[in-house]
Design an enzyme around this catalytic site. Sequence first.
Site, short mmCIF file in Angstrom:
data_model
loop_
_atom_site.label_atom_id
_atom_site.label_comp_id
_atom_site.label_asym_id
_atom_site.label_seq_id
_atom_site.Cartn_x
_atom_site.Cartn_y
_atom_site.Cartn_z
CD GLU A 139 60.14 -52.74 13.42
OE1 GLU A 139 60.38 -51.87 14.26
OE2 GLU A 139 59.05 -53.32 13.31
CG ASP A 155 56.32 -52.84 13.65
OD1 ASP A 155 56.02 -53.45 12.61
OD2 ASP A 155 56.85 -53.39 14.64
CG ASP A 201 55.18 -48.81 17.10
OD1 ASP A 201 56.21 -48.60 16.42
OD2 ASP A 201 55.02 -49.82 17.78
CD GLU A 216 61.18 -48.37 20.40
OE1 GLU A 216 62.37 -48.55 20.63
OE2 GLU A 216 60.46 -47.61 21.06
CE1 TYR A 257 53.53 -53.70 15.30
CE2 TYR A 257 52.37 -51.83 16.25
CZ TYR A 257 53.53 -52.56 16.07
OH TYR A 257 54.70 -52.14 16.66
NE ARG A 279 55.52 -54.22 20.89
CZ ARG A 279 56.22 -55.05 20.13
NH1 ARG A 279 56.11 -54.98 18.81
NH2 ARG A 279 57.01 -55.95 20.65
CG HIS A 290 48.38 -49.36 15.22
ND1 HIS A 290 49.29 -49.40 16.24
CD2 HIS A 290 49.06 -48.97 14.13
CE1 HIS A 290 50.48 -49.05 15.79
NE2 HIS A 290 50.36 -48.78 14.51
#
Length: 935
Positions: A9, A95, A97, A99, A320, A322, A367
């Site tokens: 990203e 990532d 997740d 998103e 990570y 989040r 996570h």
Amino acid sequence: MPRKLVIVESPAKAKKIGEYLGSDYVVDASVGHIRDLPTPSEMPADMKKGPYGKFAVDVDNGFDAYYVVDADKKKKVSELKRLLKDSDELYLATDEDREGEAIAWHLLEVLKPKVPVKRMVFHEITKEAIQRAANSTRDLDDRLVNAQETRRILDRLYGYEISPVLWRKIRPRLSAGRVQSVATRMVVERERERMAFVAASYWDVEGEFRPESAGQAFAARLSGVDGKRVAIGRDFDDRGQLKSAELVHLDQSRATTLAESVAQSRATVSSVQEKPYTRRPSAPFTTSTLQQEASRKLRLSSKNAMRVAQRLYENGYITYMRTDSTTLSESALTAARQQARDLYGAEYVPDSPRRYEKKSKNAQEAHEAVRPSGDRFRTPAQVAGELRGDEFALYELIWKRTVASQMADARGSTATVKLSVPVESSGFAKTAEFSASGTVITFRGFLAAYEEGRDATRNSDDADQERRLPKMAEGLGLEVLRAEADGHTTSPPPRYTEATLVKAMEEKGIGRPSTYAATVGTIQDRGYVGTRGNALVPTWLAFAVTRLLEEHFPTLVDYEFTASMEEGLDDIAAGSDDRVAWLSRFYFGNEATTAEGLRHLVDHLGDIDARGISTIEIGDGIVVRVGRYGPYVEDTVPQGVDPATGEVTDEVAAAKTTPRRATINDDIAPDEMTPAMARELLEAADDDGRVLGQEPATGRDIVAKAGRYGPYVTEVLPEDPPPPAPVEGEKPKRAKKVVKAKPRTASLFKDMDLASIDLDTALKLLSLPRVVGMSTEIVKDDEGNEVEKPIEITAQNGRYGPYLKKGTDSRSLQTEQQLFDITLEEALQIYSQPKQRGRAATPPLKELGNDPVSGKPVVVKDGRFGPYVTDGESNATLRKDDDPESITPERGFELLAEKRAKGPTTRKRPVKKAAKKTAKKTAKKTAKKTPAKKA
């Protein structure tokens, strides 16, 4: 050798991961999302009239979304396609997740790879983790993609249906959002509680005592009188009333009398209680607890905390950031326990690892908690040479919390002592009871590494403190060293800070860790919430928006309903609910439960009283109205009417139909707008100004006023005589348009005070512009000869500050006082210098070192549109929360990398269409222009 393309990203992450993979890997960044739902105005003409025209989503056919590649990402997409052509495999390493999974899906949809595709996931950027992730890939998780797409479509439907209602009824360009509107309501409700709060006063007595047999003195506070407990702050409600009639409410007189009686008496220990004290360490950080603690201890906003954490993650320092999980992997448990044992000793580590329960069931539970990366943590001392400023402080905070979570409990004892003092001389009581407590920590345990911060609470009396009381037994006599009456006032509920708002949102289940920082930032950027220190203060605009949503869309701002939407998205991510069915229930309604959908709510709004929605009652006939140009206070009761009784006290004043109004400045918080303050504003607005005196030449009054744009002085012109009455029988003549003379006005200088300005200073201000003197310049006359021409130099105060003017040549002055003081010689000296075009070259605000990409020195400069970083080739504007003085080199390099990835900004210039000319017209024009040949 096969070539593998890895897409991540961010450019910073790409650089770090590229170092850990072999030469057969090519790592590039998508720089976030590459496509999104367009606004209707950006859609093709044929799409605007179709089913996608309103939302870019076809709500009648499975909520199909129409996506477009962002304009600033087209170059990046072309670059990725070029790299993909030369690759044998594609690794999507965004990532793990919702998103990140959605970004990977969009890349897959746009790039349309013909080579094998693998989903590469990792929770930390270390060499071992990256190589492990490259060797153990998985397929794309469609459930996570569906959950993220549902969330995006949900927000589009919510915003595009509700925001236009706000535009029509309150103010243009307002916005509503599924989470931001609820967060705004929370801040507004807290301010309403503060506005309705009635303070109560209460008194108690603090005494200082010492054992008669010699010993350490200690303080104790009055807790009871004749067996009844003395009222303290938490015993009063928000109306200022006692919650129980069994309590003793002391006023100043009784408390003072009681203190005097105590000072003359002797105290006795009536009871001693001692209990063991144990305190467990807090769980490792989740996203929300990290933001809260960073706010308390480091004074970082949620947005800044996440930005710093992002950099730490991308550079391999933490996992990570989040996550909702409080769990640690086995390797992390081992690393934390070993580090605690090495640094503090074996007795500080329990026999078995501490395992913390998971906090939620959503997809982000894959996570770990936020912790230092790697199988062996680096201590803050080991990274001190690599990290600076906020990055080092946040890493140290994460390291301490993680290590402390695996350490032993803090242990000690808590002693509570009660004292009895005879007070018959007070005249209203016989015995006063005092109490004191102290906690002694005998084994610090995890406190040796870390102690969690605390938020401020209302009416907090004695805070828990670690203090030691002298050894005492029941019946021990005590000497009274001091006794003083102490007055207190109850406090309203404290305003939310970013930390406490995030905590409250998490407790209510509103939003998700990845959205907290963005939500808090959005409600501030939209003008719904301001800040006063760390406190979040709602604006009057937020009151109007919240009231409209509460009265006409109550479900959409209901806390439980909003939390249930998050649970619905979790169910879609888990595969237990269908995306289309869930969106249909939200938008069209649920027939099974007779619940109305969003479309039905908007279509059946009825009449909304826009004026009533934007009106907030203050009391005594005073209201605040949110107008198109800002909030103002209005007195709905005529000036000649008593607001309490309604009786007319002045018939002339009461006959006026125009209500009194006054603008509300931004520095007045809603809970400070009392009827008394409102009347002060109204009286100031009605004030015709303070007469300073008369101008000697004309005799006109010179007044000083407080205006909308600041204090100023002006002259009062005589009123024009009324026009003559028409003569009977004659046709009335048409009145000539008369241009009224404007009074001279002048703003006060920045260092002047409206209350103390005098007539002489006002006259000097009104005399501006001032003629400094005459200069000469060489010009040519009609015959071409050079002659001297006199030209006037004046000193003036303009929009951008004081300046000199000579013809068309202007030069800035340093201070406003120079307008009065500058001489002709000084003015000529200024004009003798070459005129400086544009902004003066200023030294850099900060030097950040050499850029790792260009190798050139990077500096922070102050530009026309604000501070920016540059290496001489690329310029990148600092974001809103970037401080030019404390920005780190890594942050500066990151901004430049993002700027390079976006490429140069190209502006499309309108192409002028050439006029269409027919051959016949051209021939005619040519014939007309061509002269006839002579014979």
